[in-house]
Every structure is written in structure tokens, then in C-alpha cells.
Design an enzyme around this catalytic site. Structure first.
Site, PDB file in Angstrom:
ATOM      1  N   LYS A  78     -31.415 -11.879  43.891  1.00 24.22           N
ATOM      2  CA  LYS A  78     -32.441 -11.483  44.853  1.00 24.22           C
ATOM      3  C   LYS A  78     -33.153 -12.720  45.373  1.00 24.22           C
ATOM      4  CE  LYS A  78     -34.064  -7.457  46.426  1.00 24.22           C
ATOM      5  NZ  LYS A  78     -33.321  -6.193  46.534  1.00 24.22           N
ATOM      6  N   VAL A 186     -34.736   3.160  55.911  1.00 22.64           N
ATOM      7  CA  VAL A 186     -33.915   4.095  55.139  1.00 22.64           C
ATOM      8  C   VAL A 186     -34.565   5.482  55.101  1.00 22.64           C
ATOM      9  CG1 VAL A 186     -32.854   4.595  52.913  1.00 22.64           C
ATOM     10  CG2 VAL A 186     -32.947   2.244  53.735  1.00 22.64           C
ATOM     11  N   GLY A 187     -35.857   5.534  54.791  1.00 23.79           N
ATOM     12  CA  GLY A 187     -36.556   6.815  54.674  1.00 23.79           C
ATOM     13  C   GLY A 187     -36.489   7.643  55.956  1.00 23.79           C
ATOM     14  N   GLY A 188     -36.566   6.969  57.094  1.00 26.60           N
ATOM     15  CA  GLY A 188     -36.480   7.665  58.382  1.00 26.60           C
ATOM     16  C   GLY A 188     -35.141   8.370  58.550  1.00 26.60           C
TER      17      GLY A 188
END
Ligand code: PHE
Length: 350
Positions: A78, A186-188
């Protein structure tokens, strides 16, 4: 006391002040045991740069398990750029930051490749790629596999099918109610796909300007706090991690949880609290793997996006099998996922 949560056995961690930007840049390579470490580049404000380091260590370790459970020939890593609290950098600053990130990654000689994450997108990968070839998800017309958020959402839907099937005995999403917390990239997509499946929806984001997305999906708009403890069957965490805590779990009214947010549990022990309350938690490291599965299939295996999407749907089987193991062994899904990941990484010796 298992000590697993302090298992920061990272192979290589670089903390460097960017030569151009002056910002602290952390690249954490957790493991290359299964292959090149991968994991996104996060550009986010932190109270202190060392909070960014802590985040990078946790997120990169989770990426190792995520890759292992997704069956990828990759380890976890990361990148975190710790921005000052209060205000994003200007466009010029952004290029400087991304070039600084590219230089640190270039110095790792291919042991780690990055991709988009919170605060970065496909265009940023083009800028990073000006300094190193190891950047996934450049836009398709720039030779990459493009924005992975839609494929991450496909994976979340696959996971929700498996979760509902285990928890309710039917994978028909139109029979269920969901609270989607976080309507970012992503949530959308997840919200829209759940609406298409005929689900009953509640939605929220800290950013009020995203409310039209909820309206378009026929979702009731609530505050983030209300969303977390909404009276629905399934909670879908799609914002930043750390939302499931000893304080928040007692207030939950859902009976199952699956979403793409990384590191949803503040500490591993919270999995036990969820278990005690009879709330079925799908491990985020399984649910959120759609983006890396798609990107690696297209960019490393030269598959078409359609072939890669079929692979992403395999998340349903992976999750079903982990939930089954958890149920039959009496462990939490978190433990079942972790031990399966360790088994793959350590070849049964772990
Ligand atoms: N946010 C993704 C992740 O860390 C970033 C990523 C996508 C990394 C694709 C590599 C390839 O899971």
C-alpha cells in the site's frame, strides 16, 4: 489474546519526504511471498504523518490476505501520502506528489505495483507511470484496464448474493432491505445495482451533494449516523474503514453486513462482538477484491474485461465457502477468512 492484530511482519517499508512535494510518502510492502505486492495509493489527510504510516501498515497487511483469498499470484502492499489536514493540494502540487510516489515505487525494482485508492483515480496512475511502469488501472485509452470501481461493485453484488443466501436462505436481493453507507465511486455503483435488483434502500454520505444519487435509486436519504444503525436487514459499508467498533456494534439493527470499505473492524476482536449479536459479517478482504481481480486479469493475464468480470463474480463462491466453514466450525467469518489466507500464503505450514 491472539496477537494477530499486531502482526506487522512487513518485508519492506519506505518512509520518504517527497523531493518535489515535501510531503511524507509511505510505501509498505507487506509480502511478496506469492508474487509482486499490489495495493492502491491513498492520498488522504492525517493529523500526523505517523497516522498515515499506521494506516499503510494495516492496509498493506490486509492486501496480502485479500490477494491470497482472491487466488491471485500477488502479495500485499500500500502507498499512503499523508496530506496536511485542511485542503487538498493544487493541480501543480498533485503532479509533484504523484511523481514523488512514482520515484519511491521505481526504487523498489518491481516488488510492488500500485493502483487507485481513496483520493486517487485512473488519471493519477498515468502521472505515476511517468516515473515507474508499476501502476495499474490507467484509463483504457492510455493502455490500462481503467477505473476498477465498477468491478469492485460487481464483486460486492456477488458477495451480497452469497451473504443473503447464507443468512436468509435466498439470494433474491429484491426481498431484502439494505443501507448503503458511502456513495463514492464504488458505493454509488453498488447503490445503483441494488436498485436495479429491486432492493429496498436507505443511503447516506457525508457529502450532501451526492444526495441525487440516492434519489435516482429510490433510496431514502439519511445521515451517516442514522445509516449505520438503520432498521434494515443488510448494512453495506462503502466509505472509510473503522466504523465497526465496540461502541457502534451494540446500536446496529441489521442482521448481516457486507461492503467494500477496507478495514471495517476497528480491531479484530470486534468480529466476536458481531458474532455474539448474531450479525453475519462478510470479511471486507473478500468482498472488496473485485477491483484487483479485474485489473490483474486484464493487465497481467491479457483477458478481456468480460472474461475478467466473470472472475470477479467468483467472489460469491469464495464468500459462500468461507461462511460455510465459519458456520460448520463455529468460528467467525473473520477467523475463517484469515486462516484460509494464511494457509495459502504459507503453503499449509502456517
Ligand atoms: N484500491 C485497490 C486496492 O487496494 C487498488 C488497486 C486496484 C490496486 C487494482 C491494484 C490493482 O484494492
Amino acid at each position: 489474546m491472539s496477537g494477530i492484530d499486531t502482526d506487522f511482519t512487513h518485508e519492506h517499508v519506505v518512509v520518504r519526504q517527497g523531493a518535489r512535494s515535501g510531503l511524507p510518502i509511505v510505501v509498505a510492502v507487506h509480502s511478496t511471498k506469492l508474487g509482486q505486492a499490489i495495493g492502491g495509493c491513498r492520498l488522504a489527510p492525517y493529523p500526523h504523518w505517523s497516522d498515515g504510516l499506521t494506516d499503510a501498515l494495516r492496509l498493506s497487511a490486509a492486501m496480502s490476505d485479500k490477494c491470497a483469498l482472491a487466488g491471485l499470484p500477488n502479495g500485499g502492499g500500500k502507498t499512503v501520502v499523508a496530506l496536511p489536514v485542511g485542503g487538498p493540494p493544487s493541480t501543480a502540487d498533485r503532479t509533484a506528489v504523484l511523481h514523488d510516489v512514482g520515484d519511491v515505487i521505481a526504487g523498489l525494482g518491481g516488488s510492488y505495483a500500485t493502483g487507485p485508492d481513496v483520493g486517487t483515480g485512473p488519471d493519477d496512475m498515468v502521472t505515476i507511470a511517468e516515473r515507474t511502469p508499476y501502476a495499474f488501472c490507467r484509463p483504457v485509452d492510455a493502455g490500462g484496464s481503467g477505473d476498477s470501481s465498477e468491478y469492485t461493485a460487481v464483486g460486492v453484488l456477488a458477495a451480497l448474493h452469497a451473504l443473503c443466501s447464507e443468512r436468509f436462505g435466498s439470494d433474491d436481493l429484491s426481498l431484502r432491505s439494505f443501507a448503503v453507507l458511502g456513495l463514492g465511486r464504488v458505493g454509488g455503483h453498488v447503490l445503483r445495482m441494488l436498485a436495479d435488483a429491486g432492493a429496498t434502500l436507505v443511503a447516506s454520505d457525508i457529502d450532501e451533494s451526492l444526495r441525487p444519487l440516492a434519489d435516482a435509486a429510490g433510496a431514502a436519504w439519511v445521515t451517516p449516523q442514522e445509516c449505520l444503525s438503520a432498521d434494515v436487514e443488510v448494512l453495506v459499508p462503502a466509505a472509510l474503514g473503522g466504523l465497526l467498533t465496540a461502541r457502534s456494534v451494540p446500536a446496529l439493527r441489521c442482521v448481516a453486513i457486507a461492503g467494500p470499505a477496507n478495514n471495517q473492524l476497528d480491531t479484530p476482536a470486534t468480529a466476536d462482538l458481531l458474532h455474539q449479536r448474531g450479525i453475519l459479517w462478510a470479511p471486507d478482504i473478500v468482498v472488496s477484491a473485485g477491483g484487483i481481480i479485474h485489473a490483474t486479469a486484464v493487465e497481467l493475464l491479457n483477458e478481456t474485461s468480460a472474461q475478467a468480470t466473470v472472475r470477479v463474480s467468483g467472489i460469491a463462491d469464495t464468500l459462500a465457502s468461507i461462511l460455510h466453514t465459519a458456520r460448520t466450525t463455529g468460528s467467525t467469518p473473520a477467523e475463517a477468512a484469515r486462516s484460509r489466507a494464511r494457509q495459502r500464503i504459507h503453503g499449509g505450514r502456517g
